[in-house]
Write an enzyme that holds these catalytic residues in place. Structure first.
Site, PDB file in Angstrom:
ATOM      1  N   LYS A 102      32.891   6.822 -80.913  1.00 26.21           N
ATOM      2  CA  LYS A 102      31.427   5.976 -80.790  1.00 26.21           C
ATOM      3  C   LYS A 102      31.475   5.908 -79.085  1.00 26.21           C
ATOM      4  O   LYS A 102      30.545   5.562 -78.424  1.00 26.21           O
ATOM      5  CB  LYS A 102      32.288   4.571 -81.333  1.00 26.21           C
ATOM      6  CG  LYS A 102      31.577   4.613 -82.987  1.00 26.21           C
ATOM      7  CD  LYS A 102      31.809   3.234 -83.932  1.00 26.21           C
ATOM      8  CE  LYS A 102      32.066   3.173 -84.818  1.00 26.21           C
ATOM      9  NZ  LYS A 102      31.286   3.680 -85.629  1.00 26.21           N
ATOM     10  N   GLU A 125      30.269  -4.436 -77.842  1.00 23.82           N
ATOM     11  CA  GLU A 125      28.827  -4.909 -78.182  1.00 23.82           C
ATOM     12  C   GLU A 125      28.224  -6.209 -78.244  1.00 23.82           C
ATOM     13  O   GLU A 125      29.041  -7.344 -78.398  1.00 23.82           O
ATOM     14  CB  GLU A 125      28.278  -3.535 -78.707  1.00 23.82           C
ATOM     15  CG  GLU A 125      28.047  -2.081 -78.973  1.00 23.82           C
ATOM     16  CD  GLU A 125      27.886  -1.435 -79.874  1.00 23.82           C
ATOM     17  OE1 GLU A 125      27.008  -2.687 -80.515  1.00 23.82           O
ATOM     18  OE2 GLU A 125      27.924  -0.341 -80.354  1.00 23.82           O
ATOM     19  N   HIS A 128      29.195  -5.920 -92.994  1.00 27.45           N
ATOM     20  CA  HIS A 128      29.266  -4.679 -92.607  1.00 27.45           C
ATOM     21  C   HIS A 128      28.730  -3.409 -92.877  1.00 27.45           C
ATOM     22  O   HIS A 128      28.685  -1.996 -92.491  1.00 27.45           O
ATOM     23  CB  HIS A 128      30.098  -3.939 -90.556  1.00 27.45           C
ATOM     24  CG  HIS A 128      29.848  -6.003 -90.209  1.00 27.45           C
ATOM     25  ND1 HIS A 128      27.900  -5.830 -89.541  1.00 27.45           N
ATOM     26  CD2 HIS A 128      30.684  -6.408 -89.612  1.00 27.45           C
ATOM     27  CE1 HIS A 128      28.887  -7.238 -89.231  1.00 27.45           C
ATOM     28  NE2 HIS A 128      30.355  -7.483 -89.033  1.00 27.45           N
ATOM     29  N   ARG A 166      26.945  14.162 -90.810  1.00 24.61           N
ATOM     30  CA  ARG A 166      27.478  14.858 -91.616  1.00 24.61           C
ATOM     31  C   ARG A 166      26.380  14.704 -92.374  1.00 24.61           C
ATOM     32  O   ARG A 166      25.126  13.893 -92.048  1.00 24.61           O
ATOM     33  CB  ARG A 166      28.663  14.126 -93.088  1.00 24.61           C
ATOM     34  CG  ARG A 166      28.923  12.353 -92.342  1.00 24.61           C
ATOM     35  CD  ARG A 166      29.516  11.531 -92.975  1.00 24.61           C
ATOM     36  NE  ARG A 166      29.798  10.468 -92.540  1.00 24.61           N
ATOM     37  CZ  ARG A 166      29.244   9.641 -92.636  1.00 24.61           C
ATOM     38  NH1 ARG A 166      28.190   9.663 -93.807  1.00 24.61           N
ATOM     39  NH2 ARG A 166      29.718   8.295 -92.469  1.00 24.61           N
TER      40      ARG A 166
HETATM   41  P1  ADP Z   1      30.825   1.942 -89.334  1.00 27.24           P
HETATM   42  O1  ADP Z   1      30.667   3.038 -88.513  1.00 27.24           O
HETATM   43  O2  ADP Z   1      32.379   1.467 -89.093  1.00 27.24           O
HETATM   44  O3  ADP Z   1      30.016   1.863 -89.825  1.00 27.24           O
HETATM   45  P2  ADP Z   1      28.684   1.024 -87.232  1.00 27.24           P
HETATM   46  O4  ADP Z   1      28.701   1.283 -85.773  1.00 27.24           O
HETATM   47  O5  ADP Z   1      27.694   1.771 -87.855  1.00 27.24           O
HETATM   48  O6  ADP Z   1      30.242   0.905 -88.262  1.00 27.24           O
HETATM   49  O7  ADP Z   1      28.613  -0.120 -87.895  1.00 27.24           O
HETATM   50  C1  ADP Z   1      28.343  -1.416 -89.133  1.00 27.24           C
HETATM   51  C2  ADP Z   1      27.020  -1.542 -89.329  1.00 27.24           C
HETATM   52  O8  ADP Z   1      27.304  -3.315 -88.451  1.00 27.24           O
HETATM   53  C3  ADP Z   1      26.017  -1.447 -88.268  1.00 27.24           C
HETATM   54  O9  ADP Z   1      24.424  -1.348 -89.600  1.00 27.24           O
HETATM   55  C4  ADP Z   1      24.968  -3.685 -88.583  1.00 27.24           C
HETATM   56  O10 ADP Z   1      24.716  -3.828 -89.368  1.00 27.24           O
HETATM   57  C5  ADP Z   1      26.790  -4.478 -88.050  1.00 27.24           C
HETATM   58  N1  ADP Z   1      26.129  -3.670 -86.835  1.00 27.24           N
HETATM   59  C6  ADP Z   1      26.589  -2.823 -85.166  1.00 27.24           C
HETATM   60  N2  ADP Z   1      27.153  -2.754 -84.287  1.00 27.24           N
HETATM   61  C7  ADP Z   1      26.064  -4.611 -84.609  1.00 27.24           C
HETATM   62  C8  ADP Z   1      25.592  -5.104 -82.943  1.00 27.24           C
HETATM   63  N3  ADP Z   1      25.989  -4.731 -81.844  1.00 27.24           N
HETATM   64  N4  ADP Z   1      25.285  -6.394 -83.074  1.00 27.24           N
HETATM   65  C9  ADP Z   1      25.003  -6.964 -85.268  1.00 27.24           C
HETATM   66  N5  ADP Z   1      25.442  -5.977 -85.692  1.00 27.24           N
HETATM   67  C10 ADP Z   1      25.880  -4.557 -85.508  1.00 27.24           C
END
Ligand code: ADP
Length: 679
Positions: A116, A200, A235, A291
């Site tokens: 990431k 973040e 999440h 994917r």
């Molecule tokens: P993973 O790959 O572990 O699933 P992601 O980066 O795709 O993690 O994030 C999963 C979820 O977390 C997102 O869909 C969102 O709901 C929440 N999320 C991610 N980054 C943020 C952020 N900066 N602020 C608020 N929520 C976030």
């Protein structure tokens, strides 16, 4: 096109890929672990190879075994599905080295998006907007804490190698940063073998909107519009839809262009998804999944495109079948993921056997994607998803109505599921209004995850009548077998030599006890429930439903039974009632015990309490790590810890007694008892 492919996956996605392969007359090869020997995906394949023991590390993640199976079967290509090795560049390379086509992007594109942190750096350079944050290489605690302070709280710590929400922690205040960082790193190390994190700005009311992209090996790249995946718990997505509610064409164009730019920046080929987080008028790149996504069916339902077919064509060297201006959205689609999990216990995954399973009928507007059948087990080794239910309609309201009806018709017994939760979610006025963001579930937790309303009288009547019908049927069968079939001793209708006769039935509904008095009439029963008297008749229809007549009002209800447990399905709700058999008083004794059992097999990684501690309801006691996720076990009530059976590092089996908790008053009495007869 290929003549034969191997699917390096299991469950619903393996079945899903095979469906398209069959339609294209491509032969399919399944692989399976020892635990999956009799799984649906094995039964549906043309041939299947065993690749090792149940733990994924020894089977579905074993590159050599997979390649060997592909070579032995004569498959020309491997479809990785999602999860497992789908985003593993080494696997893609191993396929190429063995002369097999990996149905996915080039290894370099997987690598570029695999971290990431690195992906964010790359996207920043390509001009794609990013969430404010830190994704540098310096990982010391002091530096990270300083970065978090500079970004401004609340912040989100994420595992750079992350996925599935693992290694992710929200931090509200500076004081909590060190502990959250340690927990995130611990989880990341265990899940990914890499504890690099990024930080973040935590957006408080964002939406998750992702764009489906497709590129071919000839340099063309298009997007297939967006999916809104804002409805999440822990999440992680549970409900996804396309198009995103409230999306306007201008914004769609901008996000589509950013997604295509992201794909082009890494030389992408095949199906991919660029995930954005959107808040206010802005959107920011989060990550790219290299994917097929779990939620790809909603895109298929609104575009009419089979995404797996496109993956196969592109992997076989064909060009993209359509240009950007040839794809369009038609109607609306919503997907609900049905999981074996307990919403009332923070969505803790559940394990067990699917004793009863009946899915709604599929049609052009309803899709059921599943990898299990009745009788199958949901175990600890793999994802606890039971099925994906996808509904399409001319507009969002029509799709939602269809989804609600299909959820109401989905029957599962044997383990905890989120079906009732999904039904409540689909019925929520804010969801109907499209007012979704990633905090939706947390905000409406009381309504979505709280205990169901108590069963109404007609629901109780249905359970009681189902029990009576079963008893009558059993009595008839017994009589037919006996020497004197007409003996009054076989009757189960409460018949007595004289007088009004009745029988009292009792059901446990959660903690409550519900009573039904049954009077036996000539033609019908009379039921007394909660002060109401109901004239009742019932019969089983051929499909197993219960035809009811309650005070002249007829209805048809599904009443499922497993032993003493009755599930009554009514208006999209499932009511669970347990018949209290007076001859088996154990049920009550169990409910009163103060033991805390492990909700799942795993390893104890933290213990917060010691014998003798007074604890309050909700206070964290232990942390178990299972399926590479941490689960906190909290006190179910105020009490005194009597003993703790495990220490950090111990492995526990599901159902094992973790600790014994004495209720406060009992403990207090005991302490007072030592003082003898004080005035
Ligand atoms: P993973 O790959 O572990 O699933 P992601 O980066 O795709 O993690 O994030 C999963 C979820 O977390 C997102 O869909 C969102 O709901 C929440 N999320 C991610 N980054 C943020 C952020 N900066 N602020 C608020 N929520 C976030």
């Amino acid at each position: 096109m290929f003549a034969k492919i191997l699917i390096a996956n299991r469950g619903e996605i393996a079945c899903r890929v095979m469906r398209t392969a069959r339609r294209l007359a491509i032969r399919t090869v399944a692989v399976h672990s020892e635990a999956d020997r009799d799984a649906l995906h094995v039964a549906e394949a043309d041939e299947a190879y065993a690749i090792g023991p149940a733990p994924a590390r020894e089977s579905y993640l074993n590159i050599e075994r997979l390649i060997a199976a592909a070579k032995a079967s004569g498959a020309e290509a491997i479809h990785p599905g999602y999860g497992f090795l789908s985003e593993n560049a080494d696997f893609a390379e191993a396929c190429a080295a063995a002369g097999l086509v990996f149905i996915g992007p080039p290894p370099a594109a997987i690598r570029a998006m695999g971290s990431k942190s690195a992906a964010k750096a790359l996207m920043g350079r390509a001009g794609v907007p990013l969430v404010p944050g830190y994704h540098g290489a310096e990982q010391g605690e002091v530096q990270l804490a300083a970065e978090a302070a500079a970004i401004g709280y609340p912040v989100l710590i994420k595992a750079s190698a992350g996925g599935g929400g693992k290694g992710m922690r929200i931090v509200e205040r500076e004081a909590d940063f060190a502990a959250a960082l340690a927990a995130a790193k611990r989880e990341a190390r265990s899940a990914f073998g890499d504890d690099t994190v990024l930080i973040e700005k935590y957006l408080t009311r964002p939406r998750h909107i992702e764009m489906q992209v497709f590129a071919d090996a000839r340099g063309q790249c298009i997007h297939l519009f967006e999916r809104d995946c804002s409805v999440q718990r822990r999440h992680q997505k549970v409900v996804e839809e396309a198009p995103a509610p409230g999306m306007d064409p201008e914004r769609r164009r901008a996000m589509g262009a950013a997604a295509v730019a992201a794909a082009r920046a890494v030389g992408y080929v095949g199906a991919g998804t660029v995930e954005f987080i959107a808040e206010g008028g802005q959107f920011f790149f989060m990550e790219m999944n290299t994917r097929l996504q779990v939620e790809h069916p909603v895109t298929e339902m609104v575009t009419g495109i089979d995404l797996v077919e496109w993956q196969l064509r592109i992997a076989a060297g064909e060009p993209l079948p359509l240009r950007q201006d040839e794809v369009a959205i038609s109607g609306h689609a919503i997907e609900a993921r049905i999981y074996a999990e307990d919403p009332a216990r923070d969505f803790l995954p559940a394990t067990g056997r699917l004793q009863h399973l009946r899915a709604p009928a599929e049609s052009a507007e309803i899709r059921v994607e599943t990898g299990v059948r009745a009788g199958d087990a949901i175990g600890i080794h793999y994802d606890p998803m039971i099925a994906k239910l996808v509904a399409h309609g001319v507009d969002r309201a029509a799709a939602l109505r269809r989804l609600q009806a299909a959820l109401a018709a989905y029957e599962v017994m044997g383990l905890a599921t989120n079906l009732d939760f999904l039904a409540r979610l689909a019925a929520h006025p804010d969801f109907a209004a499209g007012a979704v963001d990633t905090g939706f579930i947390a905000r409406h937790r009381a309504i979505l995850c709280g205990p169901p309303p108590p069963a109404s009288e007609d629901v109780l009547a249905a359970a009681a009548l189902a029990l009576l019908l079963d008893e009558a049927a059993a009595a008839r069968a017994e009589a037919a077998r006996s020497a004197d079939p007409y003996s009054p001793w076989h009757r189960r209708d409460g018949w007595r030599l004289n007088g009004d006769t009745y029988q009292d039935l009792a059901f446990a509904e959660g903690e409550a006890r519900r009573a039904v008095r049954v009077h036996y009439g000539r033609e019908a029963y009379r039921l007394e429930i909660g002060g109401r008297s109901i004239a009742a008749r019932a019969e089983r229809s051929p499909d197993g439903s219960l035809r009811l007549d309650l005070d002249g009002v007829r209805s048809n209800l599904r009443v499922l039974r497993q032993g003493g447990a009755f599930c009554v399905l009514k208006a999209g709700r499932t009511y669970t009632l347990r018949h209290i058999d007076p001859l088996a008083p154990r049920d009550v004794a169990e409910a009163a015990s103060g033991q805390l059992a492990a909700p799942m097999s795993g390893r104890i990684i933290q213990v917060f309490a010691a014998a003798g501690n007074a604890v309050r309801r909700g206070q964290p006691l232990l942390v178990i790590e299972a399926m590479k996720m941490e689960h906190t076990i909290s006190a179910p009530a105020d009490g005194i810890v009597e003993r703790i059976g495990y220490a950090v590092g111990d492995l526990v089996e599901e159902g094992a007694e973790l600790l014994a908790l004495a209720p406060h008053d009992a403990a207090a009495k005991e302490a007072a008892g030592g003082g003898g007869d004080r005035p």
